[in-house]
Design an enzyme around this catalytic site. Structure first.
Site, short mmCIF file in Angstrom:
data_model
loop_
_atom_site.label_atom_id
_atom_site.label_comp_id
_atom_site.label_asym_id
_atom_site.label_seq_id
_atom_site.Cartn_x
_atom_site.Cartn_y
_atom_site.Cartn_z
N GLY A 148 0.92 -1.11 -0.06
CA GLY A 148 -0.21 0.03 0.12
C GLY A 148 0.99 1.19 0.05
N CYS A 193 -8.99 23.29 16.38
CA CYS A 193 -8.96 23.70 17.96
C CYS A 193 -8.61 22.57 18.88
CB CYS A 193 -10.26 24.09 18.46
SG CYS A 193 -10.63 25.57 17.46
N GLU A 194 -7.39 22.03 18.67
CA GLU A 194 -6.71 21.04 19.45
C GLU A 194 -5.17 21.27 19.36
OE1 GLU A 194 -7.83 17.69 20.18
OE2 GLU A 194 -9.83 17.60 19.22
#
Ligand SMILES: *Cc1c(COP(=O)(O)O)cnc(C)c1O
Length: 411
Positions: free
Chosen positions: A273, A340-341
């Site tokens: 992958g 907002c983190e």
């Protein structure tokens, strides 16, 4: 496939700043040629053996990307009914689709059987019972391999180790033979293979070989019990070069070492992958603002953790490159998103020029587990994707709209 020409960064023959201007940011940009080359490397390494290179769709399930691989004759490694659906839509031959996953639902199993996929990689005794029952109802036989957990521990991030004792993946090594003996008694099951997948972003061949040798022991014992294991499915997991100092084994090196473990008549499946799409895709972002805080330089971009979660989730490193060369002095910078983190960052402590508003940055090698893991967190519409082929840039996914955000909601 990305390089500076004079002062501008290009992907194939297209200037990245032109893509930003035409399609907006943040946006994923892919090089078709790189995808083709990466796949051809696997195909060439397989050439003398019978088998399949199945692209692991969970790394990037964009229809246009899947279609490139389907057109090249790739198979697909899927992990859900939704991925099987996508693969069939873009033209993968169902006889080249394999299906793994610890939690396949009855609906997904029925869908996969009706779609006539090649094989299920079965991860528990109970799953075997369910597949047998549903296949019986449909009056067909299900091809299966057992995914065996070989209990090896490659050196990679703990969230992406899958072949170690005590993870949720596969049948525990010590139960492997019992699983095959159980399958032998099932009326609607046909055993065709054995599967292992030990983890991701692995940069050495050794853990693969250790796993393969353990798998070989199971194959021998199962075959002594009168069953035939035709396909050895070795999973994916080969890493890519995210950091300059990293060295990556070639598919050829990996595959030839594995081939040497097994008998000559075996057929093989590989499920790459990341090593197909990882370095073929990049996230193009715009600097919205620059500010100093606590003595640190912050570049606030329009790409956030909802667009690319790898730094937040795995502490992953992606090289970040301004798309225009500049002589402005470099300072240690944190590249962060608008969400907002505090965990919303793209790169920490990078030496970057003190560029400001409206300048573009390329977050490199984000083709795998980038767009595929994007979400609408903070009600940010899913971003757009562009495929570059030579001089041509083509939109392969439209930027979602605010209306799209509420598409399935009922007020
Ligand atoms: C994720 C996964 C892959 C692909 O892993 P890469 O590290 O991206 O090559 C292959 N097989 C299975 C079963 C997987 O879960």
């Amino acid at each position: 496939m990305i390089e500076f020409r004079k002062n501008d960064l290009y992907i194939e023959n297209v200037k990245l700043s032109d893509i930003a201007k035409e399609y907006g940011t943040s946006i994923y940009v892919y090089s078709k040629q790189r995808i083709v080359n990466n796949f051809e490397n696997y195909k060439k390494a397989m050439s003398l053996k019978d088998g399949l290179i199945c692209f692991a769709c969970k790394t990037n399930s964009s229809g246009a990307i899947l279609k490139i691989l389907a057109d090249l004759g790739a198979g697909a490694d899927t992990t859900s009914g939704g991925e099987i659906y996508r693969c069939l839509k873009v033209g993968f031959n169902p006889s080249k689709i394999v299906y793994a996953g610890v939690g396949k639902s009855a609906e997904e199993i029925e869908y996969a059987l009706k779609s006539k996929i090649f094989m299920f990689n079965v991860e528990s005794f109970e799953e075997l019972d369910v597949i047998d029952k549903i296949a019986g109802n449909l009056k067909i036989k299900a091809n299966i391999a057992f995914r065996i957990n070989p209990h090896v521990n490659p050196d990679t991030h703990s969230y992406i180790v899958t072949g170690k004792k005590g993870t949720k993946f596969g049948i525990p090594y010590e139960d492997a033979v019992k699983a095959y003996l159980t399958a032998k008694r099932k009326k609607n099951i046909s055993v065709v293979g054995i599967h292992f997948h030990i983890g991701s972003q692995i940069l050495e061949v050794k853990p693969f070989v250790v796993a393969a040798k353990k798998i070989k022991k199971i194959v021998d014992e199962v075959e002594r019990n009168g069953m035939q294991i035709s396909y050895i499915d070795c999973g994916g997991g080969l890493g890519i070069k995210y950091e300059k100092h990293e060295k990556v084994p070639s598919p050829k090196c990996l595959m030839s070492e594995i081939f040497s473990v097994f008998d000559k008549n075996k057929k093989f499946i590989f499920e790459p992958g990341r090593s197909i799409i990882g370095n073929a895709g990049h996230l193009l972002a715009k600097v919205l603002y620059r500010k100093m805080s606590g003595g640190k330089n912050f570049l606030i971009t329009d790409a956030g953790m909802n667009d690319l979660i790898r730094p937040t989730l795995y502490d992953a490193y992606h090289e970040i490159v301004p798309v225009k060369k500049t002589n402005v002095k470099k300072v240690g910078s944190n590249v962060v998103g608008p969400i907002c983190e505090s965990g919303d960052f793209i790169g920490k402590d990078r030496m970057l020029p003190t560029i400001g508003q409206d300048k573009y940055l390329l977050v490199t090698c984000t083709g795998a587990y980038g767009a595929a893991m994007a979400s609408e967190y903070n009600s940010r519409p899913l971003l757009a994707e562009v495929l570059v082929d030579g001089k041509q840039a083509k939109l392969i996914r439209k930027r979602a709209s605010y209306e799209d955000l509420m598409l399935n909601e009922i007020l």
